[in-house]
Design a protein around this motif. Structure first.
Motif, PDB file in Angstrom:
ATOM      1  N   PRO A  67       0.817  -1.222   0.000  1.00  0.00           N
ATOM      2  CA  PRO A  67       0.000   0.000   0.000  1.00  0.00           C
ATOM      3  C   PRO A  67       0.847   1.267   0.000  1.00  0.00           C
ATOM      4  CG  PRO A  67       0.032  -0.992   2.178  1.00  0.00           C
ATOM      5  CD  PRO A  67       0.800  -1.911   1.281  1.00  0.00           C
ATOM      6  N   ARG A  68       0.257   2.327  -0.503  1.00  0.00           N
ATOM      7  CA  ARG A  68       0.819   3.669  -0.372  1.00  0.00           C
ATOM      8  C   ARG A  68       0.104   4.300   0.823  1.00  0.00           C
ATOM      9  NH1 ARG A  68      -0.829   3.071  -5.276  1.00  0.00           N
ATOM     10  NH2 ARG A  68      -2.462   4.628  -5.078  1.00  0.00           N
ATOM     11  N   LEU A  69       0.855   4.563   1.861  1.00  0.00           N
ATOM     12  CA  LEU A  69       0.277   5.101   3.097  1.00  0.00           C
ATOM     13  C   LEU A  69       0.135   6.608   3.016  1.00  0.00           C
ATOM     14  CD1 LEU A  69       2.337   3.100   5.746  1.00  0.00           C
ATOM     15  CD2 LEU A  69       0.027   2.605   4.911  1.00  0.00           C
ATOM     16  N   ARG A  70      -0.866   7.121   3.718  1.00  0.00           N
ATOM     17  CA  ARG A  70      -1.011   8.570   3.862  1.00  0.00           C
ATOM     18  C   ARG A  70      -1.468   8.854   5.290  1.00  0.00           C
ATOM     19  NH1 ARG A  70      -5.560   6.921   1.549  1.00  0.00           N
ATOM     20  NH2 ARG A  70      -7.520   7.885   2.105  1.00  0.00           N
ATOM     21  N   LEU A  71      -1.007   9.946   5.818  1.00  0.00           N
ATOM     22  CA  LEU A  71      -1.342  10.351   7.181  1.00  0.00           C
ATOM     23  C   LEU A  71      -2.666  11.105   7.173  1.00  0.00           C
ATOM     24  CD1 LEU A  71       2.218  11.660   8.065  1.00  0.00           C
ATOM     25  CD2 LEU A  71       1.224   9.477   8.790  1.00  0.00           C
ATOM     26  N   LEU A  72      -3.532  10.785   8.108  1.00  0.00           N
ATOM     27  CA  LEU A  72      -4.823  11.467   8.248  1.00  0.00           C
ATOM     28  C   LEU A  72      -4.927  12.031   9.666  1.00  0.00           C
ATOM     29  CD1 LEU A  72      -6.963   8.658   6.549  1.00  0.00           C
ATOM     30  CD2 LEU A  72      -6.150  10.782   5.498  1.00  0.00           C
ATOM     31  N   PRO A  73      -4.128  13.063   9.980  1.00  0.00           N
ATOM     32  CA  PRO A  73      -4.111  13.581  11.352  1.00  0.00           C
ATOM     33  C   PRO A  73      -5.458  14.114  11.825  1.00  0.00           C
ATOM     34  CG  PRO A  73      -2.783  14.978   9.902  1.00  0.00           C
ATOM     35  CD  PRO A  73      -3.210  13.790   9.101  1.00  0.00           C
ATOM     36  N   GLU A  74      -6.273  14.602  10.892  1.00  0.00           N
ATOM     37  CA  GLU A  74      -7.568  15.175  11.294  1.00  0.00           C
ATOM     38  C   GLU A  74      -8.504  14.137  11.910  1.00  0.00           C
ATOM     39  OE1 GLU A  74      -7.724  13.910   7.020  1.00  0.00           O
ATOM     40  OE2 GLU A  74      -6.318  15.067   8.197  1.00  0.00           O
ATOM     41  N   VAL A  75      -8.298  12.849  11.618  1.00  0.00           N
ATOM     42  CA  VAL A  75      -9.134  11.784  12.204  1.00  0.00           C
ATOM     43  C   VAL A  75      -8.289  10.778  12.983  1.00  0.00           C
ATOM     44  CG1 VAL A  75     -11.039  11.972  10.563  1.00  0.00           C
ATOM     45  CG2 VAL A  75      -9.100  10.484  10.020  1.00  0.00           C
ATOM     46  N   ASN A  76      -7.000  11.094  13.186  1.00  0.00           N
ATOM     47  CA  ASN A  76      -6.067  10.256  13.925  1.00  0.00           C
ATOM     48  C   ASN A  76      -6.009   8.823  13.375  1.00  0.00           C
ATOM     49  OD1 ASN A  76      -4.071  10.138  15.937  1.00  0.00           O
ATOM     50  ND2 ASN A  76      -5.464   9.073  17.311  1.00  0.00           N
ATOM     51  N   GLU A 100      -8.988   1.196  -1.258  1.00  0.00           N
ATOM     52  CA  GLU A 100      -8.481   2.088  -0.231  1.00  0.00           C
ATOM     53  C   GLU A 100      -9.075   1.708   1.109  1.00  0.00           C
ATOM     54  OE1 GLU A 100      -8.595   6.236  -1.001  1.00  0.00           O
ATOM     55  OE2 GLU A 100      -7.872   6.003  -3.055  1.00  0.00           O
ATOM     56  N   VAL A 101      -8.260   1.872   2.141  1.00  0.00           N
ATOM     57  CA  VAL A 101      -8.705   1.610   3.502  1.00  0.00           C
ATOM     58  C   VAL A 101      -8.202   2.724   4.410  1.00  0.00           C
ATOM     59  CG1 VAL A 101      -8.797  -0.904   3.286  1.00  0.00           C
ATOM     60  CG2 VAL A 101      -6.689   0.184   4.011  1.00  0.00           C
ATOM     61  N   GLU A 102      -8.839   2.812   5.560  1.00  0.00           N
ATOM     62  CA  GLU A 102      -8.377   3.665   6.656  1.00  0.00           C
ATOM     63  C   GLU A 102      -8.297   2.791   7.880  1.00  0.00           C
ATOM     64  OE1 GLU A 102     -10.772   7.018   7.632  1.00  0.00           O
ATOM     65  OE2 GLU A 102     -10.601   7.891   5.634  1.00  0.00           O
ATOM     66  N   PHE A 103      -7.352   3.093   8.769  1.00  0.00           N
ATOM     67  CA  PHE A 103      -7.254   2.301   9.983  1.00  0.00           C
ATOM     68  C   PHE A 103      -6.639   3.107  11.110  1.00  0.00           C
ATOM     69  CE2 PHE A 103      -3.752   1.400   7.114  1.00  0.00           C
ATOM     70  CZ  PHE A 103      -2.635   1.607   7.892  1.00  0.00           C
ATOM     71  N   ALA A 104      -6.945   2.657  12.324  1.00  0.00           N
ATOM     72  CA  ALA A 104      -6.351   3.220  13.527  1.00  0.00           C
ATOM     73  C   ALA A 104      -5.129   2.372  13.863  1.00  0.00           C
ATOM     74  CB  ALA A 104      -7.368   3.199  14.671  1.00  0.00           C
ATOM     75  N   LEU A 105      -4.471   2.736  14.925  1.00  0.00           N
ATOM     76  CA  LEU A 105      -3.272   2.019  15.345  1.00  0.00           C
ATOM     77  C   LEU A 105      -3.373   1.659  16.810  1.00  0.00           C
ATOM     78  CD1 LEU A 105      -1.179   4.568  13.500  1.00  0.00           C
ATOM     79  CD2 LEU A 105      -1.018   2.143  12.996  1.00  0.00           C
ATOM     80  N   THR A 178       0.226  12.515  13.196  1.00  0.00           N
ATOM     81  CA  THR A 178       0.512  13.934  12.963  1.00  0.00           C
ATOM     82  C   THR A 178       0.886  14.130  11.494  1.00  0.00           C
ATOM     83  OG1 THR A 178       2.893  13.798  13.377  1.00  0.00           O
ATOM     84  CG2 THR A 178       1.462  14.066  15.313  1.00  0.00           C
ATOM     85  N   ALA A 179       1.140  15.348  11.114  1.00  0.00           N
ATOM     86  CA  ALA A 179       1.550  15.636   9.739  1.00  0.00           C
ATOM     87  C   ALA A 179       2.945  15.089   9.442  1.00  0.00           C
ATOM     88  CB  ALA A 179       1.514  17.145   9.490  1.00  0.00           C
ATOM     89  N   GLN A 180       3.731  14.765  10.476  1.00  0.00           N
ATOM     90  CA  GLN A 180       5.087  14.250  10.288  1.00  0.00           C
ATOM     91  C   GLN A 180       5.169  12.721  10.368  1.00  0.00           C
ATOM     92  OE1 GLN A 180       4.502  16.966  12.500  1.00  0.00           O
ATOM     93  NE2 GLN A 180       4.940  18.207  10.702  1.00  0.00           N
ATOM     94  N   GLY A 181       4.191  12.083  10.980  1.00  0.00           N
ATOM     95  CA  GLY A 181       4.234  10.630  11.171  1.00  0.00           C
ATOM     96  C   GLY A 181       3.393  10.235  12.362  1.00  0.00           C
ATOM     97  N   LEU A 182       3.826   9.188  13.045  1.00  0.00           N
ATOM     98  CA  LEU A 182       3.129   8.724  14.244  1.00  0.00           C
ATOM     99  C   LEU A 182       3.920   9.150  15.462  1.00  0.00           C
ATOM    100  CD1 LEU A 182       2.336   5.026  13.287  1.00  0.00           C
ATOM    101  CD2 LEU A 182       0.939   7.059  12.914  1.00  0.00           C
TER     102      LEU A 182
END
Length: 191
Positions: A67-76, A100-105, A178-182
């Motif tokens: 996958p190509r990951l993307r950060l979604l800080p607005e929804v954590n 496409e998927v979204e997931f928490a950590l 965050t916008a920089q990573g986790l």
């Protein structure tokens, strides 16, 4: 109180030096120490887990690429877009698509890893398949997303990454996108 504050500040600064720049040092005793993992590092680790094959009830197999990951800080959360090929007895030929998927950590203490969970599927898209077949695939979509990404390790903390915090009675806690990573915050260990 002053000695404790100075000790925590010095320990946090030492952790910064030991962590090779990935540990964020607090400037006071009230600052919460944390560990940051940049997006590029996450991308490299998750790429090692792919390609993956997911069988669908003997009808066909889905072959998932990294996958190509993307950060979604607005929804954590993190997002992932993947290329996927569907092939098997129910499909006369191979069909390229995407999903496409979204997931928490979550943090898994047993192996000090950050893992994907609470996976939400966007939509599977196969331009060369008939819409009815694509709709059928999307009906299986949530299960397929769970099977393909459930508990995928995105990062693993090394013992040396957390040694100073272990000594201070701290453990990994909340994970923030965050916008920089986790960013993994360290919190007091529970008795």
């Amino acid at each position: 109180m002053l000695h404790r504050r100075q000790f925590l500040t010095n320990a946090t600064r030492s952790a910064w030096a030991l962590g090779g720049g990935v540990l964020l040092a607090g400037r006071s005793a009230r600052a919460q120490p944390s560990y940051t993992v940049p997006l590029a590092q996450l991308q490299d680790m998750v790429a090692e887990k792919f390609p993956r094959s997911v069988p669908v009830q003997g009808l066909f197999n889905l072959s998932l690429q990294a996958p190509r990951l993307r950060l979604l800080p607005e929804v954590n959360r993190l997002g992932a877009a993947m290329a996927v090929d569907a092939a098997g007895p129910a499909l006369r030929r191979s069909h390229a698509g995407s999903f496409e998927v979204e997931f928490a950590l979550r943090y898994e203490a047993s192996d000090r890893s950050l893992r994907a969970h609470q996976i939400r599927l966007g939509r599977l898209d196969f331009p060369s398949l008939k819409p009815a077949v694509t709709d059928l695939l999307n009906a299986y979509g949530p299960v397929l997303a769970e099977q393909s990404l459930r508990e995928v390790t995105l990062h693993q903390l090394r013992p040396q990454d957390t040694a100073v915090f272990d000594g201070l009675g701290l453990q990994p806690g909340p994970i923030t996108v965050t916008a920089q990573g986790l960013t993994v915050a360290f919190v007091p260990k529970q008795p």
